[in-house]
Design an enzyme around this catalytic site. Structure first.
Site, PDB file in Angstrom:
ATOM      1  N   GLY A  30      -6.731  44.053  20.749  1.00  0.00           N
ATOM      2  CA  GLY A  30      -6.072  43.607  21.964  1.00  0.00           C
ATOM      3  C   GLY A  30      -4.559  43.634  21.828  1.00  0.00           C
ATOM      4  O   GLY A  30      -4.020  43.590  20.724  1.00  0.00           O
ATOM      5  N   ASP A 125      -7.849  41.290  12.824  1.00  0.00           N
ATOM      6  CA  ASP A 125      -8.798  41.317  11.715  1.00  0.00           C
ATOM      7  C   ASP A 125      -9.714  42.535  11.769  1.00  0.00           C
ATOM      8  O   ASP A 125     -10.058  43.103  10.735  1.00  0.00           O
ATOM      9  CB  ASP A 125      -9.601  40.020  11.670  1.00  0.00           C
ATOM     10  CG  ASP A 125     -10.416  39.778  12.922  1.00  0.00           C
ATOM     11  OD1 ASP A 125      -9.879  39.954  14.020  1.00  0.00           O
ATOM     12  OD2 ASP A 125     -11.596  39.382  12.806  1.00  0.00           O
ATOM     13  N   ILE A 151      -2.545  37.377  18.739  1.00  0.00           N
ATOM     14  CA  ILE A 151      -2.087  36.099  19.285  1.00  0.00           C
ATOM     15  C   ILE A 151      -2.989  34.956  18.830  1.00  0.00           C
ATOM     16  O   ILE A 151      -2.652  33.788  19.017  1.00  0.00           O
ATOM     17  CB  ILE A 151      -1.982  36.132  20.823  1.00  0.00           C
ATOM     18  CG1 ILE A 151      -3.354  36.314  21.481  1.00  0.00           C
ATOM     19  CG2 ILE A 151      -0.996  37.196  21.283  1.00  0.00           C
ATOM     20  CD1 ILE A 151      -3.315  36.166  23.006  1.00  0.00           C
ATOM     21  N   ASP A 152      -4.133  35.292  18.215  1.00  0.00           N
ATOM     22  CA  ASP A 152      -5.033  34.247  17.709  1.00  0.00           C
ATOM     23  C   ASP A 152      -4.506  33.586  16.440  1.00  0.00           C
ATOM     24  O   ASP A 152      -4.964  32.502  16.071  1.00  0.00           O
ATOM     25  CB  ASP A 152      -6.425  34.822  17.416  1.00  0.00           C
ATOM     26  CG  ASP A 152      -7.163  35.240  18.666  1.00  0.00           C
ATOM     27  OD1 ASP A 152      -6.660  34.980  19.780  1.00  0.00           O
ATOM     28  OD2 ASP A 152      -8.247  35.853  18.546  1.00  0.00           O
ATOM     29  N   ARG A 198     -10.899  33.482  19.305  1.00  0.00           N
ATOM     30  CA  ARG A 198     -12.330  33.681  19.060  1.00  0.00           C
ATOM     31  C   ARG A 198     -12.863  32.817  17.920  1.00  0.00           C
ATOM     32  O   ARG A 198     -13.866  32.133  18.063  1.00  0.00           O
ATOM     33  CB  ARG A 198     -12.588  35.152  18.733  1.00  0.00           C
ATOM     34  CG  ARG A 198     -14.035  35.459  18.344  1.00  0.00           C
ATOM     35  CD  ARG A 198     -14.213  36.924  18.064  1.00  0.00           C
ATOM     36  NE  ARG A 198     -13.808  37.726  19.202  1.00  0.00           N
ATOM     37  CZ  ARG A 198     -14.546  37.894  20.286  1.00  0.00           C
ATOM     38  NH1 ARG A 198     -15.718  37.309  20.382  1.00  0.00           N
ATOM     39  NH2 ARG A 198     -14.106  38.645  21.265  1.00  0.00           N
ATOM     40  N   GLU A 256     -11.486  29.489  23.418  1.00  0.00           N
ATOM     41  CA  GLU A 256     -12.671  30.230  23.844  1.00  0.00           C
ATOM     42  C   GLU A 256     -13.729  30.307  22.746  1.00  0.00           C
ATOM     43  O   GLU A 256     -14.925  30.413  23.026  1.00  0.00           O
ATOM     44  CB  GLU A 256     -12.287  31.645  24.287  1.00  0.00           C
ATOM     45  CG  GLU A 256     -11.729  32.515  23.183  1.00  0.00           C
ATOM     46  CD  GLU A 256     -11.381  33.931  23.631  1.00  0.00           C
ATOM     47  OE1 GLU A 256     -11.544  34.229  24.830  1.00  0.00           O
ATOM     48  OE2 GLU A 256     -10.952  34.730  22.781  1.00  0.00           O
ATOM     49  N   GLU A 317      -2.721  36.963  30.488  1.00  0.00           N
ATOM     50  CA  GLU A 317      -1.338  36.757  30.938  1.00  0.00           C
ATOM     51  C   GLU A 317      -0.349  36.758  29.777  1.00  0.00           C
ATOM     52  O   GLU A 317       0.850  36.965  29.971  1.00  0.00           O
ATOM     53  CB  GLU A 317      -1.200  35.417  31.682  1.00  0.00           C
ATOM     54  CG  GLU A 317      -2.066  35.295  32.917  1.00  0.00           C
ATOM     55  CD  GLU A 317      -3.425  34.657  32.615  1.00  0.00           C
ATOM     56  OE1 GLU A 317      -3.998  34.068  33.549  1.00  0.00           O
ATOM     57  OE2 GLU A 317      -3.887  34.754  31.464  1.00  0.00           O
ATOM     58  N   LEU A 318      -0.849  36.493  28.564  1.00  0.00           N
ATOM     59  CA  LEU A 318       0.026  36.300  27.411  1.00  0.00           C
ATOM     60  C   LEU A 318       0.210  37.550  26.568  1.00  0.00           C
ATOM     61  O   LEU A 318       1.220  37.698  25.881  1.00  0.00           O
ATOM     62  CB  LEU A 318      -0.543  35.190  26.513  1.00  0.00           C
ATOM     63  CG  LEU A 318      -0.995  33.892  27.179  1.00  0.00           C
ATOM     64  CD1 LEU A 318      -1.541  32.933  26.124  1.00  0.00           C
ATOM     65  CD2 LEU A 318       0.136  33.256  27.951  1.00  0.00           C
TER      66      LEU A 318
END
Length: 430
Positions: A30, A125, A151-152, A198, A256, A317-318
């Protein structure tokens, strides 16, 4: 003689062209703010070292299918100012070439056809795992350096450094949730906000802390599978505690990844989501926020209560926001470092920053031997940082059940008997 001299010069130029090293750049997974910063600085450094740079479009999508034409030759003038923009000039995809042997052969054959023996991979990852396996499958013929992006914030970087893109995503996410906090106070309603994350709750927790959200719920809270009712009761318990204080507004930020912790027996009504090429549920498509909203609304209705609740997902959006200064500086350093290790200091590593210095992490150290996948960094729920975050949340606490008077007050706000309130909500107390 002139003809011979011209022939020799042509041969020399041909041999020089054949000897010119080619550096490929590919983006997987992503989007995240700062990708273009890595592409730009890696391109500039590689060209300054006498290399050609080939940008591979759409991740591994075309290479895995046997295509080699979806590439772009990158020049300094193409990339000199792209670091300030969000998105990726090379685009991206989640295509997983490790899922079958033919796809991996296609990728290796494609890189060989393009003359690429040096590859910079940019991703999270899944892309890191692909980078490791690609180097292994090539028998060492393809040198790879991976730049961690997500971003995670769930890749195990040294010294607690965030993955690039996380700080920008958190900044924008906190601003959005801050707006929702004002809306909740103005309209006397609750918002249930599901944020990306995630496996780890770094983004949800970081957004909630920065925005001063009422509470955050992250997957690391649950060491084993948990019921839907348990998760919803954490949020409903916060709503009851707020109501007992005379307030009917609040914002709950939920990672999420909590959806993957839910036991299957309580998931009726949750939309079935497709999986991506890495076998992950497309969590953003689950409708998880609306699902929790409906469960809590039904629970309140059964007790004759009505509190307006709105659901909101924050994620897409991010991901392509213009990077903030932190990520602008960070990604340019990482792109430079990727090429330096690729061509000079030793490839087949992931590059990271620690105390201002570039640190190479060997591929072998990245892989969890039990799963065969890249190790993950989770929120440490035993840390002082998490303890502080929890202290500032409005949640039911074990201490709330030590006072008979407090239980009576909360039970009254919940329109329940004291015994029923204890039975239902004490198990979710923090």
């Amino acid at each position: 003689m002139g003809s011979l001299g011209g022939s020799l010069r042509s041969t020399a130029l041909f041999l020089e062209a054949r000897m010119t090293r080619k550096v490929g750049i590919i983006v997987g997974g992503g989007p995240a703010p700062g990708i273009n910063g890595v592409i730009g600085s890696a391109t500039i450094e590689a060209i300054n070292r006498g290399c050609e740079v080939v940008g591979i479009l759409d991740g591994f999508k075309h290479l895995a299918a046997g295509g080699v034409s979806q590439v772009e030759s990158l020049k300094i003038e193409d990339v000199s100012r792209i670091h300030t923009h969000g998105g990726s000039i090379l685009r991206t995809s989640r295509t997983n070439p490790t899922k079958d042997a033919q796809s991996m052969r296609n990728v290796l054959n494609g890189l060989a056809a393009l003359g690429i023996e040096h590859l910079v991979t940019i991703g999270g990852d899944d892309t890191a795992t692909t980078a490791v396996k690609l180097h292994e499958a090539s028998g060492g013929k393809v040198n790879v350096v991976h730049v961690p992006k997500t971003i995670d914030n769930d890749l195990p970087l040294p010294s607690g450094m965030p993955t690039f893109g996380f700080e920008t995503a958190r900044e924008l996410g906190a601003a959005l949730v801050g707006n929702l906090m004002e809306d909740s106070r103005t309209t006397q309603r609750w918002f249930i906000v599901v944020a990306m994350g995630r496996s780890a709750g770094h983004l949800a927790l970081g957004i909630a802390r920065a925005a001063g959200a009422t509470l955050a719920v992250i997957p690391e809270e649950f060491p084993s599978m948990v019921s839907v009712r348990h998760v919803c009761d954490i949020i409903e318990g916060a709503m009851i505690k707020r109501r007992a204080a005379g307030k009917d507004d609040g914002v709950a930020v939920v990672a999420e990844g909590v959806a993957e912790k839910l036991r299957a027996d309580g998931l009726q009504g949750l939309d079935e989501a497709r999986t991506d090429e890495h076998g992950h549920l497309r969590l953003a498509e689950l409708g998880f926020a609306e699902f929790m909203k409906r469960r809590i609304e039904q629970s309140l209705k059964e007790r004759g209560m009505s509190i307006p609740i709105s659901d909101k997902n924050i994620g897409y959006e991010l991901r392509c926001a213009a990077p903030i200064a932190f990520d602008l500086e960070y990604t340019r350093t990482l792109g430079h470092a990727a090429v330096k290790f690729l061509l000079e200091s030793g490839p087949n590593v992931m590059v990271a920053l620690s105390e201002g210095k570039v640190v190479p992490i060997p591929f072998g150290a990245m892989v969890d031997p039990q799963t065969g996948r890249t190790r993950l960094r989770l929120v440490d729920v035993e840390s002082e940082s998490y303890e502080v975050a929890l202290r500032y949340m409005i949640r039911l606490r074990k201490s709330d059940f030590e006072s008979t008077e407090e239980v009576r007050r909360l039970a009254s706000a919940a329109k329940m008997t004291e015994e029923a309130f204890r039975s239902r909500f004490q198990p979710v107390a923090a």
